[in-house]
Write a protein that holds these residues in place. Structure first.
Motif, mmCIF file in Angstrom:
data_model
loop_
_atom_site.group_PDB
_atom_site.id
_atom_site.type_symbol
_atom_site.label_atom_id
_atom_site.label_comp_id
_atom_site.label_asym_id
_atom_site.label_seq_id
_atom_site.Cartn_x
_atom_site.Cartn_y
_atom_site.Cartn_z
ATOM 1 N N PHE A 182 32.039 -20.482 102.941
ATOM 2 C CA PHE A 182 33.098 -20.881 102.019
ATOM 3 C C PHE A 182 32.914 -22.321 101.545
ATOM 4 O O PHE A 182 33.251 -22.640 100.395
ATOM 5 N N ASN A 183 32.401 -23.188 102.388
ATOM 6 C CA ASN A 183 32.144 -24.563 101.950
ATOM 7 C C ASN A 183 31.224 -24.569 100.735
ATOM 8 O O ASN A 183 31.425 -25.338 99.783
ATOM 9 N N ARG A 184 30.220 -23.713 100.780
ATOM 10 C CA ARG A 184 29.278 -23.617 99.653
ATOM 11 C C ARG A 184 29.981 -23.149 98.388
ATOM 12 O O ARG A 184 29.793 -23.717 97.304
ATOM 13 N N VAL A 185 30.812 -22.127 98.504
ATOM 14 C CA VAL A 185 31.507 -21.587 97.340
ATOM 15 C C VAL A 185 32.521 -22.595 96.798
ATOM 16 O O VAL A 185 32.645 -22.779 95.584
ATOM 17 N N PHE A 186 33.245 -23.246 97.692
ATOM 18 C CA PHE A 186 34.204 -24.267 97.262
ATOM 19 C C PHE A 186 33.506 -25.327 96.415
ATOM 20 O O PHE A 186 33.995 -25.715 95.344
ATOM 21 N N SER A 201 33.834 -13.929 99.919
ATOM 22 C CA SER A 201 33.571 -15.353 99.735
ATOM 23 C C SER A 201 33.647 -15.758 98.273
ATOM 24 O O SER A 201 33.655 -16.959 97.964
ATOM 25 N N ASP A 202 33.716 -14.788 97.364
ATOM 26 C CA ASP A 202 33.947 -15.083 95.951
ATOM 27 C C ASP A 202 34.494 -13.834 95.283
ATOM 28 O O ASP A 202 34.438 -12.730 95.843
ATOM 29 N N VAL A 203 35.012 -14.025 94.076
ATOM 30 C CA VAL A 203 35.706 -12.945 93.378
ATOM 31 C C VAL A 203 34.955 -12.494 92.136
ATOM 32 O O VAL A 203 34.811 -11.308 91.890
ATOM 33 N N PRO A 248 31.415 -13.160 90.309
ATOM 34 C CA PRO A 248 31.320 -11.775 90.783
ATOM 35 C C PRO A 248 31.740 -11.655 92.249
ATOM 36 O O PRO A 248 31.702 -12.626 92.993
ATOM 37 N N MET A 249 32.104 -10.437 92.629
ATOM 38 C CA MET A 249 32.508 -10.179 94.002
ATOM 39 C C MET A 249 31.333 -10.423 94.945
ATOM 40 O O MET A 249 30.213 -9.994 94.684
ATOM 41 N N GLU A 250 31.616 -11.101 96.028
ATOM 42 C CA GLU A 250 30.611 -11.363 97.054
ATOM 43 C C GLU A 250 31.309 -11.286 98.399
ATOM 44 O O GLU A 250 32.318 -11.959 98.607
ATOM 45 N N SER A 251 30.808 -10.464 99.303
ATOM 46 C CA SER A 251 31.492 -10.280 100.577
ATOM 47 C C SER A 251 30.586 -10.659 101.749
ATOM 48 O O SER A 251 29.366 -10.746 101.621
ATOM 49 N N VAL A 252 31.236 -10.889 102.873
ATOM 50 C CA VAL A 252 30.540 -11.206 104.114
ATOM 51 C C VAL A 252 31.135 -10.320 105.206
ATOM 52 O O VAL A 252 32.362 -10.235 105.333
#
Length: 414
Positions: free
Chosen positions: A217-221, A361-363, A365-369
């Motif tokens: 999440f730090n990366r995405v933020f 982790s993002d919307v 595009p959608m990205e999940s963990v």
């Protein structure tokens, strides 16, 4: 405490005892429902009674998507009485006020329930003392206006809050560890920032984090939401003024327009009332239910089992299990197996849980963990943990399939 016990005794038994031995389960969440269902399978000669103050189970393990309109309810509603009929246990709707361990009885506002074994799955409570001391009015104001959203009945208010927000600084305080569903606040920050962007309102999400954050999440933020999320790491909250919307950290004084105030968490009230809270090396309460990590019974009471988010540290290596629905389900199974074995006069082989957590982790595009945790017993008897993270740039509903598979383990019709 004594008054509650006396009042319960005066009201008499809620459910007369049969000839067999009885297990009473307090709390109708993932852990309690799982324990009830599996006890009927493993020990059909035992009477199993689930006690819960509500009439129906409601769970939103995928709540963050639901909050911002990216999915349906994402959870389940199910009548407790219907589940009890389907699996063959008894359901008593009552509010539990005390656990009388000496007399082995559960005290409710309507009477008492005797037990031979007790499964306590009473969940968590918020600890507002570090912010407000003994100011109950400030704590009530914070929970009413800025709900943390870790408890299902807070989520409807939180969804309305997000829908009605007109702009400005939206603050989110991350609780100090341990707390329920560790990645959830970070996922929620991404979802809310995305929502505000979609609505084209001038707003910033300020994440006040006592720790370093989570790498994904730090990366995405930083890379994708730099203009929408301000992430303040290593920023412990010293005080909160919910009336004037002000937060003081170790470094800053922040004012906010709205937000989600996530206080520290600890075991629910009944764990404290029953004298089951652990103590650290300094003699101070840990805030969580002390238990045998392998057997799940309370450290000083082999007739009481603790399950779900309320339990204390289980390992010198990693501390707490993740406080998640998946883990609660697995602990409910282990507690059921332990009680069934003891009812037969023998201890089963120790069992260890596993954990799976799906987060986005993002919307766009959608990205999940998917975060998997596995546990094993080392040769010296210490529980060891292995954690793996699997990134998926094209999720296809794996989170919903995971939730459905777990519901099928303790709710009929899934």
């Amino acid at each position: 405490m004594g008054a509650s016990w006396a009042a319960g005794a005066a009201l008499g038994e809620l459910l007369p005892r049969g000839r067999g031995r009885r297990v009473v389960i307090v709390g109708g969440g993932w852990g309690g429902l799982t324990a009830a269902r599996h006890l009927r399978d493993l020990a059909p000669d035992l009477e199993v009674v689930l006690v819960e103050r509500g009439a129906s189970f409601r769970s939103l393990p995928l709540s963050n998507k639901w909050l911002v309109g990216l999915g349906e309810e994402g959870g389940r509603r199910h009548d407790y009485a219907a589940a009890a009929r389907a699996w063959g246990y008894s359901f008593v709707r009552a509010e539990v006020t005390a656990i009388d361990r000496e007399q082995r009885r559960v005290v409710t506002r309507g009477g008492t329930l005797a037990y031979d074994w007790l499964v306590l799955a009473a969940g968590i409570r918020y600890d507002y003392a570090p912010w407000f001391g003994d100011d109950a009015r400030a704590a009530a104001e914070a929970r009413k206006l800025y709900p943390a959203g870790f408890v299902t009945d807070e989520l409807d208010l939180l969804k309305r809050k997000l829908a009605e927000f007109k702009g400005g600084d939206f603050v989110m305080t991350i609780p100090p560890a341990p707390y329920r569903c560790p990645p959830a606040p970070y996922e929620r920050a991404v979802m809310i920032a995305w929502l505000f962007k979609q609505r084209r309102i001038k707003a910033k999400v300020i994440v006040v984090d006592p720790g370093p954050g989570m790498q994904a999440f730090n990366r995405v933020f930083a890379d994708r939401y730099a203009d929408r999320i301000l992430h303040l790491t290593h920023a412990g909250v010293k005080s909160v003024d919910p009336f004037n919307r002000k937060i003081v950290t170790e470094f800053d004084e922040l004012r906010f327009d709205d937000g989600i105030l996530m206080a520290a968490q600890q075991a629910g009230d009944l764990v404290w009332q029953a004298g089951l809270v652990g103590r650290g090396g300094d003699g101070k309460p840990t805030g969580w239910g002390a238990l045998d990590p392998l057997r799940l019974n309370a450290v000083d009471d082999e007739r009481v089992f603790l399950t779900g988010d309320l339990i204390d540290r289980v390992s010198l290596l990693f501390g707490h299990y993740p406080k998640s629905g998946h883990l609660a389900n697995r602990l409910g199974r282990i507690a059921a197996r332990e009680i069934a074995g003891r009812a037969r006069g023998n201890l089963p082989e120790p069992g260890l849980p596993d954990s799976v957590c799906h987060v986005f982790s993002d919307v766009d595009p959608m990205e999940s963990v998917r975060i998997d945790a596995e546990y094993r017993l080392r040769g010296d008897g210490v529980i060891a943990q292995t954690v793996r993270q699997h990134y998926d740039p094209q999720p296809r509903g794996e989170d919903a399939a995971w939730a459905k598979s777990l519901y099928a383990d303790f709710l009929p019709g899934d």
